[in-house]
Design a protein around this motif. Structure first.
Motif, PDB file in Angstrom:
ATOM      1  N   GLY A 148       1.097  -1.504  -0.010  1.00 24.61           N
ATOM      2  CA  GLY A 148       0.092  -0.196   0.133  1.00 24.61           C
ATOM      3  C   GLY A 148       0.534   1.448  -0.360  1.00 24.61           C
ATOM      4  O   GLY A 148       1.970   1.290   1.008  1.00 24.61           O
ATOM      5  N   VAL A 149       0.254   2.180  -1.415  1.00 24.82           N
ATOM      6  CA  VAL A 149       1.076   2.988  -1.318  1.00 24.82           C
ATOM      7  C   VAL A 149       0.534   4.556  -0.980  1.00 24.82           C
ATOM      8  O   VAL A 149      -0.441   4.970  -1.420  1.00 24.82           O
ATOM      9  CB  VAL A 149       2.209   3.023  -2.256  1.00 24.82           C
ATOM     10  N   THR A 150       1.723   5.577   0.182  1.00 22.99           N
ATOM     11  CA  THR A 150       0.756   7.093   0.144  1.00 22.99           C
ATOM     12  C   THR A 150       2.343   7.570  -0.569  1.00 22.99           C
ATOM     13  O   THR A 150       3.171   7.414   0.097  1.00 22.99           O
ATOM     14  CB  THR A 150       0.201   6.654   1.699  1.00 22.99           C
ATOM     15  N   VAL A 151       1.495   8.610  -1.070  1.00 20.24           N
ATOM     16  CA  VAL A 151       2.654  10.134  -1.258  1.00 20.24           C
ATOM     17  C   VAL A 151       1.966  11.405  -0.628  1.00 20.24           C
ATOM     18  O   VAL A 151       1.168  11.271  -1.544  1.00 20.24           O
ATOM     19  CB  VAL A 151       2.845   9.528  -2.920  1.00 20.24           C
ATOM     20  N   ARG A 158      -1.916  15.162  -1.692  1.00 23.40           N
ATOM     21  CA  ARG A 158      -1.766  13.345  -1.362  1.00 23.40           C
ATOM     22  C   ARG A 158      -2.108  12.228  -2.611  1.00 23.40           C
ATOM     23  O   ARG A 158      -3.753  12.618  -3.184  1.00 23.40           O
ATOM     24  CB  ARG A 158      -2.698  12.857   0.038  1.00 23.40           C
ATOM     25  N   TRP A 159      -1.354  11.601  -2.928  1.00 18.35           N
ATOM     26  CA  TRP A 159      -1.911  10.143  -3.850  1.00 18.35           C
ATOM     27  C   TRP A 159      -2.210   9.090  -3.402  1.00 18.35           C
ATOM     28  O   TRP A 159      -1.063   9.081  -1.857  1.00 18.35           O
ATOM     29  CB  TRP A 159      -1.027  10.641  -4.778  1.00 18.35           C
ATOM     30  N   ARG A 160      -3.344   8.330  -2.993  1.00 18.10           N
ATOM     31  CA  ARG A 160      -2.943   7.354  -2.766  1.00 18.10           C
ATOM     32  C   ARG A 160      -2.438   6.213  -3.469  1.00 18.10           C
ATOM     33  O   ARG A 160      -3.545   5.637  -5.007  1.00 18.10           O
ATOM     34  CB  ARG A 160      -4.584   6.774  -1.840  1.00 18.10           C
ATOM     35  N   ASP A 161      -2.323   4.677  -3.669  1.00 20.04           N
ATOM     36  CA  ASP A 161      -1.850   4.226  -4.500  1.00 20.04           C
ATOM     37  C   ASP A 161      -1.807   4.043  -5.772  1.00 20.04           C
ATOM     38  O   ASP A 161      -1.785   3.816  -6.569  1.00 20.04           O
ATOM     39  CB  ASP A 161      -3.149   3.337  -4.764  1.00 20.04           C
ATOM     40  N   ASN A 162      -0.949   5.761  -6.128  1.00 22.95           N
ATOM     41  CA  ASN A 162      -0.121   5.631  -6.858  1.00 22.95           C
ATOM     42  C   ASN A 162       1.690   5.510  -6.931  1.00 22.95           C
ATOM     43  O   ASN A 162       2.001   6.097  -6.443  1.00 22.95           O
ATOM     44  CB  ASN A 162      -0.241   6.699  -7.830  1.00 22.95           C
ATOM     45  N   GLN A 163       1.725   4.144  -7.598  1.00 25.64           N
ATOM     46  CA  GLN A 163       2.779   3.648  -6.838  1.00 25.64           C
ATOM     47  C   GLN A 163       4.239   4.265  -8.278  1.00 25.64           C
ATOM     48  O   GLN A 163       3.875   4.778  -9.647  1.00 25.64           O
ATOM     49  CB  GLN A 163       3.193   1.899  -7.518  1.00 25.64           C
ATOM     50  N   LEU A 164       5.436   4.602  -7.849  1.00 29.08           N
ATOM     51  CA  LEU A 164       6.234   5.188  -8.509  1.00 29.08           C
ATOM     52  C   LEU A 164       7.159   4.902  -9.165  1.00 29.08           C
ATOM     53  O   LEU A 164       7.969   5.528  -9.576  1.00 29.08           O
ATOM     54  CB  LEU A 164       6.971   6.648  -7.576  1.00 29.08           C
ATOM     55  N   VAL A 180       6.588  13.617 -12.824  1.00 26.56           N
ATOM     56  CA  VAL A 180       6.911  11.764 -13.193  1.00 26.56           C
ATOM     57  C   VAL A 180       5.913  10.833 -13.572  1.00 26.56           C
ATOM     58  O   VAL A 180       5.415  11.018 -13.526  1.00 26.56           O
ATOM     59  CB  VAL A 180       7.043  11.491 -10.892  1.00 26.56           C
ATOM     60  N   LEU A 181       6.512   9.349 -13.553  1.00 25.36           N
ATOM     61  CA  LEU A 181       5.934   8.136 -14.303  1.00 25.36           C
ATOM     62  C   LEU A 181       5.551   7.426 -13.187  1.00 25.36           C
ATOM     63  O   LEU A 181       5.872   7.345 -11.957  1.00 25.36           O
ATOM     64  CB  LEU A 181       6.586   7.121 -15.041  1.00 25.36           C
ATOM     65  N   ALA A 182       4.064   6.725 -12.687  1.00 23.68           N
ATOM     66  CA  ALA A 182       3.032   6.177 -12.277  1.00 23.68           C
ATOM     67  C   ALA A 182       2.001   5.141 -12.358  1.00 23.68           C
ATOM     68  O   ALA A 182       1.783   5.342 -13.534  1.00 23.68           O
ATOM     69  CB  ALA A 182       2.463   7.491 -11.033  1.00 23.68           C
ATOM     70  N   THR A 183       2.114   4.476 -11.673  1.00 26.91           N
ATOM     71  CA  THR A 183       0.960   3.240 -12.101  1.00 26.91           C
ATOM     72  C   THR A 183      -0.035   3.266 -11.177  1.00 26.91           C
ATOM     73  O   THR A 183       0.097   3.691  -9.822  1.00 26.91           O
ATOM     74  CB  THR A 183       1.641   2.196 -11.676  1.00 26.91           C
ATOM     75  N   ALA A 184      -0.960   3.184 -11.598  1.00 22.64           N
ATOM     76  CA  ALA A 184      -2.727   4.157 -11.349  1.00 22.64           C
ATOM     77  C   ALA A 184      -3.107   2.654 -10.413  1.00 22.64           C
ATOM     78  O   ALA A 184      -2.733   1.637 -10.586  1.00 22.64           O
ATOM     79  CB  ALA A 184      -3.704   5.209 -11.878  1.00 22.64           C
ATOM     80  N   PRO A 185      -3.784   3.147  -9.023  1.00 17.49           N
ATOM     81  CA  PRO A 185      -4.985   1.918  -8.582  1.00 17.49           C
ATOM     82  C   PRO A 185      -5.065   0.924  -9.339  1.00 17.49           C
ATOM     83  O   PRO A 185      -4.808  -0.423  -9.278  1.00 17.49           O
ATOM     84  CB  PRO A 185      -5.768   1.607  -7.616  1.00 17.49           C
ATOM     85  N   GLY A 215      -3.906  -0.120 -12.258  1.00 14.99           N
ATOM     86  CA  GLY A 215      -2.741  -0.538 -13.759  1.00 14.99           C
ATOM     87  C   GLY A 215      -2.500   0.322 -14.727  1.00 14.99           C
ATOM     88  O   GLY A 215      -1.013  -0.472 -15.037  1.00 14.99           O
ATOM     89  N   ARG A 216      -2.920   1.474 -14.767  1.00 13.72           N
ATOM     90  CA  ARG A 216      -2.484   2.003 -15.888  1.00 13.72           C
ATOM     91  C   ARG A 216      -1.826   2.992 -15.836  1.00 13.72           C
ATOM     92  O   ARG A 216      -1.371   3.234 -14.155  1.00 13.72           O
ATOM     93  CB  ARG A 216      -3.855   2.734 -16.536  1.00 13.72           C
ATOM     94  N   GLN A 217      -0.783   3.573 -16.815  1.00 16.87           N
ATOM     95  CA  GLN A 217       0.027   4.113 -16.037  1.00 16.87           C
ATOM     96  C   GLN A 217      -0.381   5.879 -16.560  1.00 16.87           C
ATOM     97  O   GLN A 217      -1.632   6.011 -17.146  1.00 16.87           O
ATOM     98  CB  GLN A 217       1.457   3.981 -17.673  1.00 16.87           C
ATOM     99  N   ALA A 218       0.189   6.783 -15.623  1.00 13.92           N
ATOM    100  CA  ALA A 218       1.028   7.322 -15.443  1.00 13.92           C
ATOM    101  C   ALA A 218       1.849   9.079 -15.301  1.00 13.92           C
ATOM    102  O   ALA A 218       2.577   8.150 -15.335  1.00 13.92           O
ATOM    103  CB  ALA A 218      -1.216   8.026 -14.643  1.00 13.92           C
ATOM    104  N   LEU A 219       1.460  10.325 -15.896  1.00 14.87           N
ATOM    105  CA  LEU A 219       1.912  11.505 -15.264  1.00 14.87           C
ATOM    106  C   LEU A 219       1.657  11.987 -14.263  1.00 14.87           C
ATOM    107  O   LEU A 219       0.905  12.629 -14.834  1.00 14.87           O
ATOM    108  CB  LEU A 219       2.141  11.997 -16.812  1.00 14.87           C
ATOM    109  N   LEU A 220       2.203  12.693 -13.848  1.00 15.71           N
ATOM    110  CA  LEU A 220       1.519  12.740 -12.245  1.00 15.71           C
ATOM    111  C   LEU A 220       2.406  14.144 -11.842  1.00 15.71           C
ATOM    112  O   LEU A 220       3.746  14.120 -12.634  1.00 15.71           O
ATOM    113  CB  LEU A 220       1.623  12.562 -10.897  1.00 15.71           C
TER     114      LEU A 220
END
Length: 436
Positions: free
Chosen positions: A260-263, A276-282, A303-308, A310-315
């Motif tokens: 579980g990831v919190t950023v 705050r982002w929840r479950d966006n893995q960096l 930064v490139l992240a993986t959304a909850p 599973g899709r890729q996202a730029l934050l």
């Protein structure tokens, strides 16, 4: 018959051994013959404007307005961008480029030897020397160097690169990594890699905040004010990232067989939570223990992240906004500033996007191009470089329109590029392509 086969096997073994010794430069009794054998011929079709054979395979290559800076393992040389002719060369274990156009300099030094020298790229003249610094960081507007009086008493100084005039200096405790080199790793992001396209080494503007990892803590320096902000001590499961003018806390804890990831992005001065982002893995997690040993991938404030899902996202790390969300199966292959290139789910198409960072609007699709599923891409300012396969070729696109500015058949790597041209490299051969 058996004797003949044994003799043939012995000759093959000798030939293989000689080839290995010569190719690794352990032993070379016939340098001219070997140069002829290992010459690759033209790097591209149509041919490059010029092609030169270097004394060895380059470590890094940088394009300047009128010059090409080539860093070797034990030397640095500068060549004319127009003709490829070598202008000067000097011994150095490391080299980097700093300063704006018109005042760009080459900074070079020796490993395990304090200090550096600043060299005029046009003439090779040494403009100034430093004999105290243990490391330098190079930017297009500043040069930072750090010098330590004792292992626990260091001073970080921002300078105008060419003159060395001091802009500010701050005290730091003993540096927590091995120095005596250029641009040691800080607590930011790393660029997105691309097959057959070298990482960008041209100097970029100095970020608003820099994070120095020292003895398990992060010391944040405000580069605009020239002050050290309160130090940050991460917990066991935290990673501290300094990006976009924020101090980012990424915490990963085991949960439901995963992590579980919190950023959280915090104000660097007040420590107040901004987003705050929840479950966006960096992409910082490695192994099964939720340990964060990797830096995130990105460019600038993104930064490139993986959304909850599973899709890729730029934050956007400055405001905590999601500026691009890929469709299922799509992948970001290049990102730089306000643009991105995305590969389609079937791998057969690249799409260029404009990212609205200021107002937080939706990303705008700019162009689409069919590519091989193994193609790679990189953004360099106003151009997009595509290295395609089937056939092997390099295609240079206008970043906004997608229009082809240059296309050549080549198996060489792209070593450097800007809005006016690019450098191809293969082993010791270096060639320049202009975008006419």
């Amino acid at each position: 018959m058996a004797k003949g086969r044994a003799g043939t096997g012995w000759l093959v073994a000798v030939a293989v051994a000689m080839t290995v010794l010569v190719s690794t430069n352990v032993w070379n009794p016939f340098p001219d013959l070997w140069n002829w054998i290992s010459t690759s011929g033209p790097l591209a079709d149509p041919p490059a404007r010029w092609q030169e054979r270097l004394g060895g395979s380059p470590q890094h290559v940088t394009l300047l307005e009128q010059h090409v800076v080539v860093e070797h393992r034990d030397s640095v040389e500068v060549r004319s961008r127009t003709t490829g002719r070598r202008i000067w060369q000097t011994p150095a274990d490391w080299a980097a480029v700093a300063g704006p156009s018109g005042r760009t300099v080459v900074v070079a030094g020796k490993l395990l030897v304090k200090g550096y020298q600043v060299i005029d790229p046009a003439t090779g003249a040494v403009l100034r020397r430093d004999d105290r610094a243990a490391a330098v960081w190079t930017f297009s507007d500043y040069l930072l160097d750090v010098a330590c009086r004792t292992p626990k008493n260091c001073e970080l100084t921002a300078r105008e690169p060419a003159s060395g005039d001091e802009r500010w200096h701050v005290g730091l405790p003993g540096m927590g990594f091995v120095l005596f080199a250029d641009n040691p790793e800080l607590t930011g992001s790393v660029p997105l890699g691309a097959d057959r396209i070298a990482e960008r080494v041209e100097p970029q503007p100095m970020p608003q905040l820099l994070g120095f990892p020292i003895d398990g803590r992060v010391y944040v320096v405000d580069t605009a004010q020239g002050v050290v902000l309160p130090e940050v001590s991460p917990s066991r499961r935290e990673r501290i990232i300094v990006l976009g003018g924020r101090v980012i806390h990424s915490e990963a804890v085991p949960r439901d067989g995963g992590c579980g990831v919190t950023v959280i992005g915090r104000d660097a001065v007040t420590d107040d939570e901004v987003w705050r982002w929840r479950d966006n893995q960096l992409g910082t997690i490695t192994g099964g223990g939720c340990d964060q040993r990797h830096q995130p991938t990105g460019s600038g404030d993104l930064v490139l992240a993986t959304a909850p899902d599973g899709r890729q996202a730029l934050l956007d790390t400055g405001f905590g906004r999601q500026v691009l969300l890929c469709a299922a199966g799509e992948r970001v292959v290049a990102v730089d500033g306000n643009r991105a290139v995305v590969r389609s789910a079937d791998g057969a198409k690249f799409t260029g996007y404009s990212l609205d960072l200021e107002s937080g609007g939706r990303p705008k699709s700019l162009w689409t191009r069919k590519v091989n599923t193994e193609a790679s891409a990189a953004i360099r300012g106003k151009i997009v470089i595509v290295v395609d396969r089937g056939p092997d070729r390099v295609i240079v696109l206008d970043a906004t329109s997608g229009k082809v500015r240059r296309q050549v058949d080549t198996e060489a790597d792209v070593l450097a590029a800007d809005a006016n041209g690019l450098l191809l490299g293969q082993r010791r051969d270096l060639g320049y392509l202009a975008f006419d």
